[in-house]
Structure formats: structure tokens, C-alpha cells
Design an enzyme around this catalytic site. Structure first.
Site, short mmCIF file in Angstrom:
data_model
loop_
_atom_site.label_atom_id
_atom_site.label_comp_id
_atom_site.label_asym_id
_atom_site.label_seq_id
_atom_site.Cartn_x
_atom_site.Cartn_y
_atom_site.Cartn_z
N HIS A 158 0.81 -1.22 0.00
CA HIS A 158 0.00 0.00 0.00
C HIS A 158 0.84 1.27 0.00
CE1 HIS A 158 -4.05 -1.81 0.65
NE2 HIS A 158 -3.30 -2.82 1.01
N ASP A 366 3.66 9.47 -1.45
CA ASP A 366 2.49 8.71 -1.01
C ASP A 366 2.23 7.59 -2.00
OD1 ASP A 366 0.28 8.18 0.59
OD2 ASP A 366 -0.39 10.26 0.60
C1 GDG Z 1 -1.98 4.08 2.97
C2 GDG Z 1 -0.97 4.70 1.99
C3 GDG Z 1 -2.67 4.51 0.17
C4 GDG Z 1 -8.23 10.71 7.27
N1 GDG Z 1 -8.60 11.52 8.28
C5 GDG Z 1 -9.83 11.14 8.64
C6 GDG Z 1 -10.21 10.07 7.84
N2 GDG Z 1 -9.21 9.82 7.01
C7 GDG Z 1 -9.26 8.78 5.97
C8 GDG Z 1 -9.37 9.40 4.60
C9 GDG Z 1 -8.82 8.27 3.73
C10 GDG Z 1 -7.82 7.58 4.65
O1 GDG Z 1 -8.08 8.02 5.99
C11 GDG Z 1 -6.39 7.99 4.34
O2 GDG Z 1 -5.99 7.29 3.20
P1 GDG Z 1 -4.72 7.73 2.37
O3 GDG Z 1 -4.69 6.92 1.13
O4 GDG Z 1 -4.79 9.19 2.09
O5 GDG Z 1 -3.45 7.52 3.31
P2 GDG Z 1 -2.84 6.39 4.34
O6 GDG Z 1 -3.62 6.30 5.57
O7 GDG Z 1 -1.43 6.81 4.53
O8 GDG Z 1 -2.93 5.00 3.56
C12 GDG Z 1 -1.69 5.46 0.89
C13 GDG Z 1 -3.56 3.79 1.18
O9 GDG Z 1 -2.79 3.14 2.19
C14 GDG Z 1 -4.43 2.73 0.49
O10 GDG Z 1 -3.65 1.81 -0.19
O11 GDG Z 1 -3.49 5.30 -0.69
O12 GDG Z 1 -0.77 5.95 -0.06
O13 GDG Z 1 -0.07 5.56 2.68
O14 GDG Z 1 -9.83 7.35 3.41
O15 GDG Z 1 -10.69 9.75 4.36
N3 GDG Z 1 -11.40 9.45 7.92
C15 GDG Z 1 -12.26 9.92 8.89
N4 GDG Z 1 -11.95 10.96 9.70
C16 GDG Z 1 -10.75 11.61 9.62
O16 GDG Z 1 -10.49 12.54 10.37
N5 GDG Z 1 -13.44 9.33 9.01
#
Ligand code: GDG
Length: 458
Positions: A158, A366
Site C-alpha cells: 500500500h 504517497d
Molecule cells: C496508505 C498509503 C494509500 C483521514 N482523516 C480522517 C479520515 N481519514 C481517511 C481518509 C482516507 C484515509 O483516511 C487515508 O488514506 P490515504 O490513502 O490518504 O493515506 P494512508 O492512511 O497513509 O494510507 C496510501 C492507502 O494506504 C491505500 O492503499 O493510498 O498511499 O499511505 O480514506 O478519508 N477518515 C475519517 N476521519 C478523519 O479525520 N473518518
């Protein structure tokens, strides 16, 4: 039909109020598990005493079976907070300067993988298909193979796969590379990750070794491919629409009503570029002073990995920077940066994305970045906002119609915020349509189906 076994470090269990984590990845994997009648195995989130034997704790929630493992404090310190998050995470995100390698952390990481393999083996049926997720569990297949497991095993990473020079700063990195060859399928987010991975094999002349090892272990040769992860697009669209229609969102936030909002949503992490984004927003207000008192940055940043020094440092840096920008530009009745250092509910988040004129998604590195996709899916099709996206995340390779920026270039970011605010409606709609076409066809269910189809064919 073969069962599906999903393995990841954490298991997305409902919280103490009974609500399940709303992330699209969990939704898609749970849907696949319901259909294929397998189980999801991972750490329970609980800490056991050192003396208690490793054991699987079965649970059944909403038609999904889980097999949970408690970890000891030592396991957690060495494997999770240690090798996974203090060595692999920084190095895979291009920050070897932040890596804190110790031999104990490395062996703790392998110990937990070996323990997971032993526990999992006891539950396996001959035709089960196993899907291992993420950097915490790279050696799991090798451990399973050594224990005699012959099932199909796939791995999805991921986070980004780094270039060879960077990877080779992980002490004994070649063992990690070899470990991956025990999988039948290895999946990455982008072709860039895949080419870095191939470069690592070639540069270190591991190609042959990996193949030989792989044959010795399983008489097999792993396949690598690209599967860009996505979101549950239809679900997110309707969540945002409902939130925007509801009076709650309109009335609940009188302090941000009437402003042009730029929104940033990221777990607190040095890879997300939050401090550079806040700095760029300050530069924007300095340069376009007519925007003062009319625009605000809503930065939602739940805490994460609070025990690791680099995370405490970035938390302090961001808080100070927010204070500086607010001190420089704020007035008695206007605060330019709204910094929320706790989680916001998913439905509320969807509504806030829709209210925001700009989605500011500017990580320094990322794997994919799902926030970029959620922001776009949440927009009003008749009056969509503009996505400003870092070139250095996986999403940038698919979302070509976003306004792409270099997050290290403060002035470019400031200029791009202004360009987004003055962009004509037709341009915004055209860019949004182009991104939505892909998001609708390539959602998280598509990602899940493609990975499993490919694993079954490998
Ligand atoms: C890893 C990889 C890859 C965030 N703050 C809140 C909240 N979130 C949710 C967002 C989104 C998720 O968390 C974050 O996903 P990301 O993809 O941006 O980042 P990582 O957590 O680092 O995830 C990344 C991912 O895995 C999937 O393969 O894309 O590159 O690093 O869904 O909405 N959700 C809520 N409240 C918050 O305050 N409910």
C-alpha cells in the site's frame, strides 16, 4: 469455491460504539470475504503478557469471520513501532535519514511474521487463496512456504516501492527482496513502484538469486503487476450529496460559512507534506492580500503513531506553523488556518469536501492517496471544486486533470491556489468529468476483483 484469507497488520473491527471503520479498502475486502467465505487475520489491537502463548481468537461480526492475534509489548515495540514504522515506512517514503534501524527491531519483525505464519497454517485448507497486505508482512509468504504451505499467496504493497539506492539503505534489504519471491503475485499502486522494484532486483543482481530461491522454496516464480487502489466511488458520491443536502452541515459550521475553503485531510505523518502546505497557504495570503479574510484552510489531521519521535516532532512543527500563520494574518473575527487534530466522522468529511472550493492534497511521497479521490467524488457535478495534487503521490499518475504541483515549491503552490480560485466553471467541470470517468469505472471493487482475478491466474 476456494476461500479467501485476508491478512493485514490490523483488522478493521468496529469501534467501542459498534461502528465499523468506513474506509473503502475495508469495505471492498469485506465484500469479497462475504462472497468467498474466508476470514480476515491480523493483530487485535490488544497487548498480551509476554508469557501468554500466541493464539488465534476467532470472532464473527456482521457475517465476516476474523482471526485475531494479541501481541506482546515487546512484539509491538520491535515489529510494529520498530522495524515496520521506524525503518520500512521512512525508507519506503524516501526518508532514510529518519530510519532508526536496530538488530532487535529487525529480528522482532521476522519473529512476528513467523508467528503469524504458524498460526495461519493451522487454519488453512488446501485450496484457500491468501491475500497478504502491506509492508508489515513482507516475509509472511516465505515463512509460510518454509512451513510447507503450497497455497496461492498474493501480496499488495500500500506504500511506494523506493528506488534501489534508497531501498539499499535498509540493512539486509536483500533478504526482504528475496522474501517477496515466495508470493505468486506481488501488486503495486503504480508503474513507477513496479519499475523501482525491478530496478532493485536488477541493480543488486538479485534477479537470478530471487528466482533460484523462489524455485527452491516453491518451484514457482512470482509475478508482479500494477493495481491502482481506489475508493467506493458511488458510495462516497451519495454520502457527500446527502451531507450537503442536510441542514446539519449548513448550520453546524457558521464560522466557516461564506469563506472560500481549501481542505487538507491527512493522518499526522511527515510524508504528507502538511507543514509545506500550511507554509504555502501563508505565502498565498501574503501574495494575494485581497484573499485575506475571504479564504481559509481547513486542515483535518488525526493523530497517528504518537510514540515515534519523528511524529512528535512533526506534530510540534505543524502546531507552531499554524500559530505563526494565524498570528500573522488572523483578525479578531477571522482565523485563516483551522487545524483539527482529531478525527472527523466519514459522513461529515464527505460534506466538508463538497463545501471546499479546493482539495489540497500535497504529500511529499504517497503510495496512492485516497483523499484525492474522495475529494473529487464528493464534488457537486454542476459546480465542482478544484483538486490541487502533488506530483509525488500515486494518484497523480491517474488524475492527470488535477492541477499538479511540486509540494517543495512554495511559490508555485501559492500561485496554484489563486489559479484554482479564479478557474472558470467550464474548466472545473471538464477537469472533474475527466477524473470522475476513471473513478467510476476503476473503483475499489474493481481493484479488489482485478487483484484476485490475477492471483487466481498466477
Ligand atoms: C496508505 C498509503 C494509500 C483521514 N482523516 C480522517 C479520515 N481519514 C481517511 C481518509 C482516507 C484515509 O483516511 C487515508 O488514506 P490515504 O490513502 O490518504 O493515506 P494512508 O492512511 O497513509 O494510507 C496510501 C492507502 O494506504 C491505500 O492503499 O493510498 O498511499 O499511505 O480514506 O478519508 N477518515 C475519517 N476521519 C478523519 O479525520 N473518518
Amino acid at each position: 469455491m476456494s476461500r479467501l484469507i485476508v491478512v493485514s497488520n490490523r483488522v478493521p473491527l468496529p469501534d467501542e460504539h459498534g461502528s465499523a471503520p468506513a474506509g473503502g479498502v475495508a469495505i471492498a475486502l469485506k465484500a469479497a470475504l462475504k462472497q468467498k467465505k474466508g476470514f480476515w487475520m491480523g493483530w487485535s489491537g490488544k497487548v498480551k503478557s509476554e508469557a501468554a502463548p500466541a493464539a488465534l481468537i476467532p470472532r464473527e461480526i456482521d457475517g465476516i469471520s476474523y482471526q485475531l492475534v494479541d501481541l506482546s509489548q515487546k512484539d509491538l515495540d520491535e515489529y510494529y513501532h520498530g522495524f515496520a514504522n521506524r525503518v520500512l515506512w521512512p525508507i519506503f517514503h524516501g526518508r532514510p535519514d529518519l530510519a532508526e534501524y536496530t538488530e532487535a527491531r529487525r529480528s522482532g519483525y521476522y519473529h512476528v511474521n513467523q508467528m503469524f505464519a504458524g498460526l495461519l497454517k493451522s487454519l488453512l485448507r488446501e485450496d484457500d487463496v491468501i491475500w497478504v497486505n502491506d509492508y508489515h508482512l513482507i516475509p509472511l509468504a516465505e515463512e509460510l512456504r518454509q512451513a510447507g504451505v503450497r497455497n496461492r499467496i498474493g501480496f499488495f504493497l500500500h506504500i511506494p516501492w523506493p528506488p534501489a539506492d534508497i531501498l539499499s539503505t535498509v540493512p539486509m534489504y536483500a533478504t526482504l527482496l528475496c522474501g517477496l519471491s515466495a508470493y505468486d503475485l506481488v501488486g503495486f499502486h503504480t508503474d513507477y513502484d513496479l519499475s523501482n522494484f525491478n530496478e532493485c532486483l536488477e541493480r543488486e543482481q538479485q534477479g537470478e538469486t530471487v528466482e533460484q530461491r523462489s524455485r527452491a522454496v516453491d518451484e514457482n516464480k512470482s509475478r508482479c503487476a500494477v493495481f491502482p487502489i481506489s475508493i467506493d466511488t458511488a458510495n462516497f458520491e451519495s454520502l457527500a450529496e446527502q451531507a450537503a443536502r442536510g441542514e446539519r452541515l449548513q448550520k453546524a459550521y457558521p464560522r466557516i460559512a461564506g469563506y472560500d475553503i481549501a481542505i487538507g485531510v491527512d493522518r499526522l505523518d511527515y510524508s504528507k507534506g502538511i507543514e509545506k502546505r500550511i507554509g504555502a497557504f501563508g505565502a498565498f495570503l501574503r501574495r494575494y492580500c485581497q484573499r485575506v479574510d475571504k479564504t481559509l484552510l481547513l486542515q483535518i489531521t488525526p493523530k497517528s503513531r504518537g510514540v515515534i519521535p519523528a511524529y512528535l516532532a512533526i506534530q510540534k512543527e505543524i502546531a507552531e506553523l499554524v500559530g505563526r500563520v494565524n498570528g500573522e494574518f488572523g483578525t479578531i473575527d477571522w482565523v485563516p488556518v483551522h487545524y483539527i487534530h482529531k478525527p472527523v466522522r466519514h459522513s461529515e468529511l464527505a460534506g466538508l469536501y463538497r463545501k471546499a472550493r479546493i482539495g489540497l492534497v500535497t504529500p511529499l511521497r504517497d503510495g496512492m492517496n485516497l483523499v484525492a479521490k474522495e475529494y473529487v467524488a464528493a464534488q457537486d457535478p454542476l459546480d465542482p471544486g478544484v483538486l490541487i495534487l502533488s506530483r509525488f503521490c500515486g494518484a497523480a499518475r491517474e488524475m492527470k486533470s488535477a492541477m499538479q504541483v511540486n509540494p517543495y515549491d512554495t511559490e508555485e503552490m501559492a500561485r496554484t491556489i489563486e489559479e484554482a480560485l479564479i478557474m472558470r466553471l467550464e474548466d472545473r467541470i471538464e477537469r472533474w468529468n475527466a477524473m470522475m470517468t476513471t473513478l467510476r469505472t476503476h473503483d475499489v471493487h474493481h481493484w479488489c476483483d482485478e487483484f484476485l482475478r490475477s492471483l487466481n491466474e498466477s
